[in-house]
Design a protein around this motif. Structure first.
Motif, PDB file in Angstrom:
ATOM      1  N   ASN A   1      61.043  45.969  56.566  1.00 51.28           N
ATOM      2  CA  ASN A   1      59.881  45.524  57.343  1.00 51.28           C
ATOM      3  C   ASN A   1      58.749  46.546  57.250  1.00 51.28           C
ATOM      4  O   ASN A   1      57.566  46.171  57.139  1.00 51.28           O
ATOM      5  N   ASP A   2      59.118  47.835  57.300  1.00 49.87           N
ATOM      6  CA  ASP A   2      58.097  48.881  57.170  1.00 49.87           C
ATOM      7  C   ASP A   2      57.408  48.800  55.813  1.00 49.87           C
ATOM      8  O   ASP A   2      56.179  48.924  55.716  1.00 49.87           O
ATOM      9  N   LEU A   3      58.215  48.600  54.753  1.00 50.57           N
ATOM     10  CA  LEU A   3      57.642  48.510  53.413  1.00 50.57           C
ATOM     11  C   LEU A   3      56.759  47.285  53.275  1.00 50.57           C
ATOM     12  O   LEU A   3      55.668  47.359  52.687  1.00 50.57           O
ATOM     13  N   ALA A   4      57.207  46.155  53.832  1.00 44.35           N
ATOM     14  CA  ALA A   4      56.396  44.938  53.770  1.00 44.35           C
ATOM     15  C   ALA A   4      55.072  45.132  54.516  1.00 44.35           C
ATOM     16  O   ALA A   4      54.006  44.720  54.036  1.00 44.35           O
ATOM     17  N   LEU A   5      55.154  45.770  55.697  1.00 51.15           N
ATOM     18  CA  LEU A   5      53.933  46.027  56.461  1.00 51.15           C
ATOM     19  C   LEU A   5      53.019  46.988  55.716  1.00 51.15           C
ATOM     20  O   LEU A   5      51.788  46.795  55.693  1.00 51.15           O
ATOM     21  N   GLN A   6      53.635  48.006  55.099  1.00 49.61           N
ATOM     22  CA  GLN A   6      52.836  48.974  54.351  1.00 49.61           C
ATOM     23  C   GLN A   6      52.116  48.295  53.190  1.00 49.61           C
ATOM     24  O   GLN A   6      50.933  48.551  52.942  1.00 49.61           O
ATOM     25  N   ARG A   7      52.839  47.424  52.478  1.00 48.09           N
ATOM     26  CA  ARG A   7      52.221  46.701  51.366  1.00 48.09           C
ATOM     27  C   ARG A   7      51.109  45.775  51.854  1.00 48.09           C
ATOM     28  O   ARG A   7      50.059  45.645  51.215  1.00 48.09           O
ATOM     29  N   GLN A   8      51.351  45.140  52.991  1.00 46.92           N
ATOM     30  CA  GLN A   8      50.334  44.256  53.555  1.00 46.92           C
ATOM     31  C   GLN A   8      49.078  45.044  53.921  1.00 46.92           C
ATOM     32  O   GLN A   8      47.953  44.626  53.617  1.00 46.92           O
ATOM     33  N   GLN A   9      49.292  46.196  54.586  1.00 42.56           N
ATOM     34  CA  GLN A   9      48.154  47.020  54.974  1.00 42.56           C
ATOM     35  C   GLN A   9      47.438  47.580  53.751  1.00 42.56           C
ATOM     36  O   GLN A   9      46.205  47.682  53.721  1.00 42.56           O
ATOM     37  N   GLU A  10      48.246  47.933  52.717  1.00 48.49           N
ATOM     38  CA  GLU A  10      47.630  48.462  51.505  1.00 48.49           C
ATOM     39  C   GLU A  10      46.795  47.396  50.805  1.00 48.49           C
ATOM     40  O   GLU A  10      45.680  47.662  50.338  1.00 48.49           O
ATOM     41  N   ALA A  11      47.336  46.170  50.749  1.00 52.55           N
ATOM     42  CA  ALA A  11      46.572  45.076  50.146  1.00 52.55           C
ATOM     43  C   ALA A  11      45.303  44.807  50.933  1.00 52.55           C
ATOM     44  O   ALA A  11      44.230  44.545  50.355  1.00 52.55           O
ATOM     45  N   LEU A  12      45.399  44.864  52.257  1.00 54.34           N
ATOM     46  CA  LEU A  12      44.216  44.662  53.095  1.00 54.34           C
ATOM     47  C   LEU A  12      43.187  45.762  52.857  1.00 54.34           C
ATOM     48  O   LEU A  12      41.978  45.492  52.771  1.00 54.34           O
ATOM     49  N   ALA A  13      43.691  47.011  52.745  1.00 52.26           N
ATOM     50  CA  ALA A  13      42.776  48.128  52.510  1.00 52.26           C
ATOM     51  C   ALA A  13      42.082  47.986  51.156  1.00 52.26           C
ATOM     52  O   ALA A  13      40.872  48.251  51.026  1.00 52.26           O
ATOM     53  N   ILE A  14      42.848  47.557  50.135  1.00 50.20           N
ATOM     54  CA  ILE A  14      42.251  47.364  48.814  1.00 50.20           C
ATOM     55  C   ILE A  14      41.189  46.271  48.865  1.00 50.20           C
ATOM     56  O   ILE A  14      40.096  46.402  48.285  1.00 50.20           O
ATOM     57  N   ALA A  15      41.502  45.177  49.570  1.00 47.59           N
ATOM     58  CA  ALA A  15      40.528  44.084  49.682  1.00 47.59           C
ATOM     59  C   ALA A  15      39.276  44.552  50.426  1.00 47.59           C
ATOM     60  O   ALA A  15      38.145  44.219  50.018  1.00 47.59           O
ATOM     61  N   GLN A  16      39.481  45.312  51.499  1.00 53.37           N
ATOM     62  CA  GLN A  16      38.323  45.808  52.237  1.00 53.37           C
ATOM     63  C   GLN A  16      37.500  46.783  51.395  1.00 53.37           C
ATOM     64  O   GLN A  16      36.263  46.769  51.444  1.00 53.37           O
ATOM     65  N   ARG A  17      38.199  47.601  50.622  1.00 52.17           N
ATOM     66  CA  ARG A  17      37.486  48.554  49.760  1.00 52.17           C
ATOM     67  C   ARG A  17      36.679  47.821  48.700  1.00 52.17           C
ATOM     68  O   ARG A  17      35.530  48.180  48.403  1.00 52.17           O
ATOM     69  N   GLU A  18      37.277  46.759  48.122  1.00 53.02           N
ATOM     70  CA  GLU A  18      36.558  45.987  47.104  1.00 53.02           C
ATOM     71  C   GLU A  18      35.351  45.283  47.717  1.00 53.02           C
ATOM     72  O   GLU A  18      34.265  45.235  47.107  1.00 53.02           O
ATOM     73  N   GLU A  19      35.532  44.752  48.924  1.00 55.24           N
ATOM     74  CA  GLU A  19      34.407  44.108  49.605  1.00 55.24           C
ATOM     75  C   GLU A  19      33.305  45.117  49.908  1.00 55.24           C
ATOM     76  O   GLU A  19      32.101  44.833  49.719  1.00 55.24           O
TER      77      GLU A  19
END
Length: 237
Positions: A176-194
């Motif tokens: 669950n921690d890894l899934a959350l970390q990946r989710q947050q990382e994907a969100l951070a990447i999307a926010q950075r790209e935006e």
């Protein structure tokens, strides 16, 4: 062949009652001893349990000759409170007892499992009685070895299952921690790209604004020069 089977059944019934009756002798010892979990019982329990054991033997009745056994003798002495329990050893469900009939100076050594007598040895030789008790006590160790191993293995299995469940829970948490970390990382990447696209857009707007500003400043300068030239020509007239 039928008589042998009947005798064997009677022996089992007599053995079942043996350990129940053995409790009576422990309470009439010359030197009072503490109660034991298997041998010692209350008088009411003796009466009820002995009656329950004796009932099936009533029909068909055992032959009188087969009732004349060492087990039967010990049971009669226990019922009459004529023996004293000298010592008892327990190993798992098995036990060995050394009893003494003071009236006849006779020793009885009994091997039992839970409430059932297996063997009873009778002698007036104290040394022999002690040796037989030592042998029976060792027999309880041998008989109980597998049972004690089973108890230990059950505990080890329970411990292993507990550790397995804890490890499974820990694995779930990590997943669950890894899934959350990946989710947050994907969100951070999307926010950075935006943010990068917004920055590019703002930079383009800023460049266009500077160009517009330079064009306005150039026009202003041209107009100021034209005005200055007109003023000079007016003064020249």
């Amino acid at each position: 062949m039928g008589m042998v089977n009947l005798s064997q059944k009677t022996a089992v019934l007599l053995s079942l009652g043996g350990l129940l009756l053995l409790s009576a002798c422990s309470s009439v010892s010359l030197v009072q001893e503490p109660e034991r979990p298997v041998v010692a019982q209350t008088q009411e329990q003796e009466v009820e349990e002995v009656a329950a054991v004796a009932a099936p033997a009533a029909a068909p009745a055992a032959t009188p000759a087969y009732q004349n056994t060492t087990v039967a003798q010990l049971q009669q002495l226990i019922q009459a409170r004529s023996v004293q329990e000298l010592r008892t050893a327990y190993n798992g469900r098995f036990g060995a007892s050394l009893l003494f009939a003071a009236d006849s100076m006779t020793y009885y050594v009994a091997l039992f499992q839970q409430r059932e007598f297996w063997r009873v040895f009778k002698t007036t030789d104290e040394s022999l009685a002690e040796r037989m008790y030592t042998q029976y006590r060792q027999d309880t160790v041998d008989y109980a070895a597998a049972d004690l191993d089973r108890i230990k293995l059950q505990a080890e299995v329970a411990k292993a299952e507990k550790q397995l469940n804890e490890s499974a829970d820990q694995l779930t948490v990590l997943q669950n921690d890894l899934a959350l970390q990946r989710q947050q990382e994907a969100l951070a990447i999307a926010q950075r790209e935006e943010s990068r696209r917004e920055a590019q857009a703002l930079a383009e707007q800023e460049r266009e604004a500077r160009e517009q500003l330079r064009e306005l400043q150039r026009q202003i300068k041209d107009l100021e020069q034209q005005r200055a030239g007109m003023l000079q020509r007016q003064k020249g007239r």
